[in-house]
Design a protein around this motif. Structure first.
Motif, PDB file in Angstrom:
ATOM      1  N   LYS A 153      -0.442 -46.150   5.931  1.00 16.17           N
ATOM      2  CA  LYS A 153      -0.337 -45.435   4.654  1.00 16.17           C
ATOM      3  C   LYS A 153       0.392 -46.237   3.570  1.00 16.17           C
ATOM      4  CE  LYS A 153      -2.610 -42.120   6.429  1.00 16.17           C
ATOM      5  NZ  LYS A 153      -2.104 -40.799   6.747  1.00 16.17           N
ATOM      6  N   HIS A 154       1.008 -47.336   3.913  1.00 16.86           N
ATOM      7  CA  HIS A 154       1.587 -48.272   2.921  1.00 16.86           C
ATOM      8  C   HIS A 154       2.603 -47.617   1.984  1.00 16.86           C
ATOM      9  CE1 HIS A 154      -1.490 -51.098   4.199  1.00 16.86           C
ATOM     10  NE2 HIS A 154      -2.416 -50.199   3.929  1.00 16.86           N
ATOM     11  N   ILE A 155       3.454 -46.775   2.542  1.00 21.46           N
ATOM     12  CA  ILE A 155       4.484 -46.163   1.693  1.00 21.46           C
ATOM     13  C   ILE A 155       5.875 -46.388   2.266  1.00 21.46           C
ATOM     14  CG2 ILE A 155       4.389 -43.890   2.791  1.00 21.46           C
ATOM     15  CD1 ILE A 155       4.690 -42.640   0.012  1.00 21.46           C
ATOM     16  N   GLY A 156       5.953 -47.057   3.405  1.00 18.92           N
ATOM     17  CA  GLY A 156       7.244 -47.433   3.962  1.00 18.92           C
ATOM     18  C   GLY A 156       7.961 -46.341   4.719  1.00 18.92           C
ATOM     19  N   MET A 157       7.263 -45.267   5.050  1.00 20.19           N
ATOM     20  CA  MET A 157       7.889 -44.161   5.793  1.00 20.19           C
ATOM     21  C   MET A 157       6.800 -43.229   6.265  1.00 20.19           C
ATOM     22  SD  MET A 157       7.711 -40.991   4.164  1.00 20.19           S
ATOM     23  CE  MET A 157       6.915 -40.470   2.645  1.00 20.19           C
ATOM     24  N   THR A 158       7.206 -42.295   7.129  1.00 16.73           N
ATOM     25  CA  THR A 158       6.333 -41.184   7.487  1.00 16.73           C
ATOM     26  C   THR A 158       7.152 -39.914   7.561  1.00 16.73           C
ATOM     27  OG1 THR A 158       4.707 -40.323   9.077  1.00 16.73           O
ATOM     28  CG2 THR A 158       6.596 -41.524   9.990  1.00 16.73           C
ATOM     29  N   ALA A 159       6.539 -38.816   7.158  1.00 16.12           N
ATOM     30  CA  ALA A 159       7.176 -37.515   7.320  1.00 16.12           C
ATOM     31  C   ALA A 159       6.969 -37.054   8.758  1.00 16.12           C
ATOM     32  CB  ALA A 159       6.568 -36.506   6.355  1.00 16.12           C
ATOM     33  N   VAL A 160       7.897 -36.301   9.261  1.00 17.48           N
ATOM     34  CA  VAL A 160       7.769 -35.685  10.583  1.00 17.48           C
ATOM     35  C   VAL A 160       7.664 -34.183  10.364  1.00 17.48           C
ATOM     36  CG1 VAL A 160       8.774 -35.424  12.877  1.00 17.48           C
ATOM     37  CG2 VAL A 160       9.183 -37.528  11.565  1.00 17.48           C
ATOM     38  N   VAL A 161       6.553 -33.588  10.818  1.00 16.01           N
ATOM     39  CA  VAL A 161       6.297 -32.183  10.508  1.00 16.01           C
ATOM     40  C   VAL A 161       6.038 -31.380  11.776  1.00 16.01           C
ATOM     41  CG1 VAL A 161       5.357 -32.739   8.232  1.00 16.01           C
ATOM     42  CG2 VAL A 161       3.826 -32.592  10.192  1.00 16.01           C
ATOM     43  N   ALA A 162       6.285 -30.071  11.670  1.00 15.03           N
ATOM     44  CA  ALA A 162       5.979 -29.146  12.758  1.00 15.03           C
ATOM     45  C   ALA A 162       4.505 -28.773  12.714  1.00 15.03           C
ATOM     46  CB  ALA A 162       6.868 -27.915  12.633  1.00 15.03           C
ATOM     47  N   ASP A 163       4.075 -27.990  13.684  1.00 15.71           N
ATOM     48  CA  ASP A 163       2.665 -27.596  13.736  1.00 15.71           C
ATOM     49  C   ASP A 163       2.233 -26.813  12.502  1.00 15.71           C
ATOM     50  OD1 ASP A 163       2.404 -28.828  16.183  1.00 15.71           O
ATOM     51  OD2 ASP A 163       2.748 -26.985  17.347  1.00 15.71           O
ATOM     52  N   ASP A 164       3.175 -26.091  11.897  1.00 11.67           N
ATOM     53  CA  ASP A 164       2.833 -25.315  10.696  1.00 11.67           C
ATOM     54  C   ASP A 164       2.958 -26.123   9.412  1.00 11.67           C
ATOM     55  OD1 ASP A 164       5.557 -25.574  10.521  1.00 11.67           O
ATOM     56  OD2 ASP A 164       6.005 -23.425  10.399  1.00 11.67           O
ATOM     57  N   GLY A 165       3.254 -27.419   9.541  1.00  9.16           N
ATOM     58  CA  GLY A 165       3.342 -28.288   8.368  1.00  9.16           C
ATOM     59  C   GLY A 165       4.706 -28.367   7.739  1.00  9.16           C
ATOM     60  N   CYS A 166       5.687 -27.602   8.259  1.00 11.35           N
ATOM     61  CA  CYS A 166       7.032 -27.649   7.696  1.00 11.35           C
ATOM     62  C   CYS A 166       7.704 -28.983   8.039  1.00 11.35           C
ATOM     63  CB  CYS A 166       7.877 -26.500   8.232  1.00 11.35           C
ATOM     64  SG  CYS A 166       7.422 -24.894   7.524  1.00 11.35           S
ATOM     65  N   VAL A 167       8.430 -29.509   7.083  1.00  8.98           N
ATOM     66  CA  VAL A 167       9.071 -30.811   7.254  1.00  8.98           C
ATOM     67  C   VAL A 167      10.276 -30.687   8.181  1.00  8.98           C
ATOM     68  CG1 VAL A 167      10.360 -32.643   6.092  1.00  8.98           C
ATOM     69  CG2 VAL A 167       8.302 -31.700   5.035  1.00  8.98           C
TER      70      VAL A 167
END
Length: 327
Positions: free
Chosen positions: A233-247
């Protein structure tokens, strides 16, 4: 004409000019009164446009004032007095207010069109240096731009008088701006190409990355798979999310480097154990400039965008704000 240049003399004369013009402005400020208030009231009540007119140096000042009024909430345009006498007078209607500028108050081009303006019913504000001049007498309101002396050593070139005329016109425009409650957002809408426009009109949703461009993994993902998502994704990070999409957290390239330095072998590590919990987030409806302030205050380059329930809806990098010229 023989040129005789002295740096010291040039600086001295320059200071004299600035001080002289400043003194004229200060004197005019003290004289401001009922006529100024009447001019502001007349412009605020205009149903049509403010039409600014003049010739020569006064015409140059008039063009600038028309632009200032137009960009601060008072629809305005400039008409050259000579052109008005040859057809452009048709641009002016009975619902307009005309701001005629002539230091002498006897400029023939302006005086030629005044009878027509009066017959049509347009109101006239005159800016002159002579309250007894023809233009001043014909006007509904007269603003006195008289100066004791021009800043020119010969007392010939329009200098102090044009400065005062410009400043007085600015004062009227600002008074109108304040009366209308014209704010930063209004100013930005008339300056969308400028830095202020970008800061006040661009929101996070306009520049954030969404959909497939938004890096995200579940909390049971291995660090190696998270690194693959970061690389993709070339943004230098990734979000970690739950199954419902919450961060749940964030994992950055900086976190990866520190993790490798600390443990070496990362193959068996799960992202939930090494992610940064409760990361900094922002709403999509926030101004992009607000996102820039968060990044600067938190000394980071990436920001997650969430909805009211905390679900991931976007991702933002400092470069996105730079590309949008917000910063």
């Amino acid at each position: 004409m023989t040129i005789s240049y002295s740096a010291a003399d040039a600086v001295t004369l320059g200071r004299d000019v600035l001080r002289h013009e400043a003194a004229e402005l200060e004197r005019a400020a003290g004289d401001l009164g009922e006529a100024f208030a009447e001019a502001v009231k007349l412009i605020l009540g205009v149903k049509g446009r403010l039409v600014v007119s003049g010739v020569g140096k006064s015409g140059h000042i008039g063009r600038k004032l028309a632009a200032t009024f137009a960009s601060t909430g008072t629809p305005a345009f400039f008409v050259h007095a000579a052109e008005a006498a040859h057809g452009d007078l048709g641009m002016i209607t009975a619902e307009d207010v005309v701001l005629g500028i002539s230091y002498s108050g006897e400029t023939s081009e302006l005086l030629t069109i005044v009878p027509t303006l009066k017959r049509e019913g347009a109101k006239l504000i005159a800016m002159t240096g002579n309250p007894e001049s023809s233009l001043a007498r014909y006007a509904d309101v007269h603003l006195n731009c008289h100066v004791e002396r021009e800043a020119c050593p010969l007392n010939l070139a329009p200098t102090a008088s044009t400065t005062l005329t410009l400043a007085l016109g600015d004062a009227v425009a600002v008074a109108c701006l304040a009366a209308k409650g014209f704010g930063k957002e209004d100013f930005a809408r008339s300056h969308p190409g400028g830095a202020l426009g970008r800061r006040l009109l661009i929101h996070v949703r306009d520049v954030m990355r969404t959909g497939d461009a938004m890096p995200q993994v579940r909390d049971d993902t291995t660090v190696l798979d998270a690194v693959r998502e970061i690389t993709k994704k070339h943004i230098g990070m990734t979000a970690v999310v739950a199954d419902d999409g919450c961060v749940l957290g964030i994992f950055t390239e900086g976190d990866l480097r520190r993790l490798i330095e600390r443990v070496g072998d990362i193959r068996e590590i799960v992202i939930r154990d090494v992610m940064t919990k409760s990361p900094h987030t922002i709403g999509a409806d926030e101004l992009a400039a607000a996102a820039a302030k968060v990044l600067e205050a938190k000394h980071c380059n990436q920001l997650l965008v969430t909805d009211a329930e905390g679900r991931l809806i976007g991702a933002l990098h400092m470069h996105d704000l730079m590309d949008a010229k917000v910063i």
